[in-house]
Design an enzyme around this catalytic site. Structure first.
Site, PDB file in Angstrom:
ATOM      1  N   ARG A   1       0.859  -1.190   0.000  1.00 22.03           N
ATOM      2  CA  ARG A   1       0.000   0.000   0.000  1.00 22.03           C
ATOM      3  C   ARG A   1       0.893   1.237   0.000  1.00 22.03           C
ATOM      4  O   ARG A   1       1.673   1.438   0.932  1.00 22.03           O
ATOM      5  CB  ARG A   1      -0.906  -0.015   1.249  1.00 22.03           C
ATOM      6  CG  ARG A   1      -1.721   1.240   1.373  1.00 22.03           C
ATOM      7  CD  ARG A   1      -2.585   1.314   2.625  1.00 22.03           C
ATOM      8  NE  ARG A   1      -3.128   2.640   2.681  1.00 22.03           N
ATOM      9  CZ  ARG A   1      -3.208   3.411   3.766  1.00 22.03           C
ATOM     10  NH1 ARG A   1      -2.819   2.951   4.940  1.00 22.03           N
ATOM     11  NH2 ARG A   1      -3.683   4.620   3.691  1.00 22.03           N
TER      12      ARG A   1
ATOM     13  N   HIS B   1      -3.447  10.946   0.551  1.00 15.07           N
ATOM     14  CA  HIS B   1      -2.898  10.754   1.900  1.00 15.07           C
ATOM     15  C   HIS B   1      -2.351  12.104   2.357  1.00 15.07           C
ATOM     16  O   HIS B   1      -1.149  12.270   2.568  1.00 15.07           O
ATOM     17  CB  HIS B   1      -1.833   9.656   1.891  1.00 15.07           C
ATOM     18  CG  HIS B   1      -1.485   9.108   3.240  1.00 15.07           C
ATOM     19  ND1 HIS B   1      -1.536   7.768   3.568  1.00 15.07           N
ATOM     20  CD2 HIS B   1      -1.050   9.718   4.362  1.00 15.07           C
ATOM     21  CE1 HIS B   1      -1.148   7.575   4.820  1.00 15.07           C
ATOM     22  NE2 HIS B   1      -0.841   8.769   5.334  1.00 15.07           N
TER      23      HIS B   1
ATOM     24  N   GLU C   1      -3.542  -0.179   8.280  1.00  8.10           N
ATOM     25  CA  GLU C   1      -2.360   0.269   9.026  1.00  8.10           C
ATOM     26  C   GLU C   1      -2.414  -0.286  10.433  1.00  8.10           C
ATOM     27  O   GLU C   1      -3.473  -0.285  11.063  1.00  8.10           O
ATOM     28  CB  GLU C   1      -2.305   1.807   9.169  1.00  8.10           C
ATOM     29  CG  GLU C   1      -1.866   2.538   7.951  1.00  8.10           C
ATOM     30  CD  GLU C   1      -1.800   4.052   8.164  1.00  8.10           C
ATOM     31  OE1 GLU C   1      -1.560   4.510   9.296  1.00  8.10           O
ATOM     32  OE2 GLU C   1      -2.005   4.753   7.165  1.00  8.10           O
TER      33      GLU C   1
HETATM   34  O1  IFM Z   1       2.371   8.102   9.780  1.00  6.74           O
HETATM   35  C1  IFM Z   1       0.994   8.054   9.992  1.00  6.74           C
HETATM   36  C2  IFM Z   1       0.250   7.816   8.710  1.00  6.74           C
HETATM   37  O2  IFM Z   1       0.561   8.795   7.757  1.00  6.74           O
HETATM   38  C3  IFM Z   1      -1.241   7.854   8.946  1.00  6.74           C
HETATM   39  N1  IFM Z   1      -1.611   6.958  10.003  1.00  6.74           N
HETATM   40  C4  IFM Z   1      -0.869   7.029  11.244  1.00  6.74           C
HETATM   41  C5  IFM Z   1       0.623   6.950  10.953  1.00  6.74           C
HETATM   42  C6  IFM Z   1       1.418   7.019  12.280  1.00  6.74           C
HETATM   43  O3  IFM Z   1       1.180   8.235  12.915  1.00  6.74           O
END
Ligand code: IFM
Length: 435
Positions: free
Chosen positions: A78, A115, A350
């Site tokens: 990703r 993003h 994530e």
């Molecule tokens: O680095 C970030 C990412 O860009 C978006 N989700 C959380 C991650 C950690 O803070």
């Protein structure tokens, strides 16, 4: 920690890692600026005064990074497509090459289309930005759609609204508090229009990556319970309900800007093929305490109707985030209860943690615990189809600069040398054991 103890996930389960363009690509002088370039140029915005002008220089070192992905043995990668880069000469060619290299290595490309690095001339307070996003998405789909078979529209619109527009600690640095709500609506509208644009381009398997975590009231006192409920609404249900149920939660829809709310909600709730969850930790929330607070690097102004409290008795990452793997099981089973059949298959888009050091046993323990917690959610009947670690590389962690290291691969930001950490070998072995 023995990898063979991790239970077996179903065949076809998608294992991957995540990154984002602004955090790793660098080569900022080879594209249009984004709101993040403008923000980081302002003194005092980023804690270590750094910028992402070079970051990991992935733009020039992508072959090396694809080789690292191949060595890890992931099914999928990703990454995000930078809208400002696509607007720039040769920008789409870069993603074209990256997708080719991933396919050649047998890795499925999973692009996120936004993003947080909005072109500097655009503004999410403007409704028109949603239409502009859909146009850009059509261009990307047209070019990559023959090889990309899994798409993510937006990453964490909640954080982009809250941190970037309500609290002003991320780009574009506005501190609008509740007047930031149109930013949430316009991103959700952009998501729905993008789903339509992708389907019109003939591509499928579309999801979104929303951040979620359980919200725990600080106590059973009604004021704490009400504050926690409001926090959960603002950071969670405000984004999941319109997507999955086609309506805003009670009490918030009236604050949204649109004269066409009903028809917007139809766009926003275009059916998804899967729902992406970014999970890091639960949040313990209580009634306001009459003073400014701070949590995990985020300021919590006194005027907000809640305060964030410490979760006692659990380890914390270098970022100060609590480590609570069972929060992931709780979150997913709760989601299943709330959304029932309206919830499509879930992918963890994530999950990860910031720790220093090459022998990152704390990261291994974090990932091990969360993968097991995910398996418990599967056993409880949640349809989970994939898991992506944040992140492949140490990178530019937004307002924290380079001080927070989330990678399974260490990056020396002076030399740009990559060195796999212990967690890299551990995750590779986990994946091998799953085959
Ligand atoms: O680095 C970030 C990412 O860009 C978006 N989700 C959380 C991650 C950690 O803070």
């Amino acid at each position: 920690m023995a990898t063979d103890q991790i239970p077996q996930f179903p065949a076809g389960f998608l294992w991957g890692v995540s990154t984002s363009a602004h955090q790793i690509e660098g080569a900022a002088d080879e594209r249009e600026p984004s709101v993040w370039d403008a923000f980081t140029a302002e003194p005092g915005r980023v804690k270590d005064g750094s910028t992402a002008a070079v970051a990991c220089d992935h733009y020039h070192r992508h072959r090396e990074d694809v080789a690292l992905l191949a060595g890890l043995g992931v099914d999928a990668y990703r990454f995000s497509v930078s809208w400002p880069r696509v607007n720039s000469p040769g920008g789409l060619d870069f993603y074209d090459r990256l997708v080719d290299e991933l396919c050649a290595a047998g890795i499925r490309p999973v692009p996120t289309l936004f993003h947080w690095d909005l072109p500097v001339a655009l503004d999410w307070l403007e409704r028109d930005t949603a239409s502009r996003f859909a146009e850009y998405v059509s261009v990307v789909a047209e070019r990559l759609g023959d090889r990309v078979h899994k798409w993510i529209t937006l990453n964490e619109p909640a954080e982009h609204t809250l941190l970037g527009h309500a609290l002003g600690v991320h780009a574009p640095g506005r501190r609008l508090l509740f007047d930031a709500l149109p930013v949430a609506h316009h991103q959700l509208l952009a998501h729905g229009l993008a789903v339509r644009a992708l389907r019109a381009a003939g591509v499928g398997d579309i999801g979104i990556a929303n951040s979620h975590g359980p919200t725990w009231p600080a106590s059973a006192e009604p004021a704490d319970v009400a504050a926690a409920d409001f926090y959960d609404l603002l950071l969670g249900r405000l984004f999941a309900d319109p997507l999955l149920l086609g309506r805003y939660p009670d009490g918030i829809g009236e604050l949204m800007p649109s004269a066409d709310l009903e028809s917007d909600l139809k766009v926003i709730s275009e059916p998804l093929d899967w729902y992406g969850v970014n999970y890091y930790a639960p949040t313990r929330v209580g009634a306001p305490q009459g003073a400014d607070g701070e949590f995990g690097g985020i300021p919590i102004p006194a005027e907000l109707p809640f305060s964030v409290r410490e979760i006692e008795g659990v380890p914390v990452t270098d970022f100060g985030w609590p480590v609570v793997p069972e929060g992931l099981t709780e979150l997913l089973t709760g989601f299943r209860e709330r959304y029932g059949d309206r919830l499509p298959p879930v992918v963890i888009t994530e999950n990860g943690c910031s720790y220093e050091g090459l022998d990152d046993q704390d990261r291994i323990a974090y990932l091990d615990g969360h993968i097991r917690a995910l398996h418990r959610a599967l056993e409880a009947g949640v349809d989970v189809r994939g898991y992506f670690v944040w992140s492949l590389l140490d990178n530019f962690e937004w307002a924290e600069g380079y001080a927070r290291r989330f990678g399974m691969v260490h990056v020396d930001f002076a030399t740009l040398r990559r060195t796999p950490k212990s967690s890299y070998a551990w995750f590779r072995d986990v994946l091998r054991a799953q085959r």
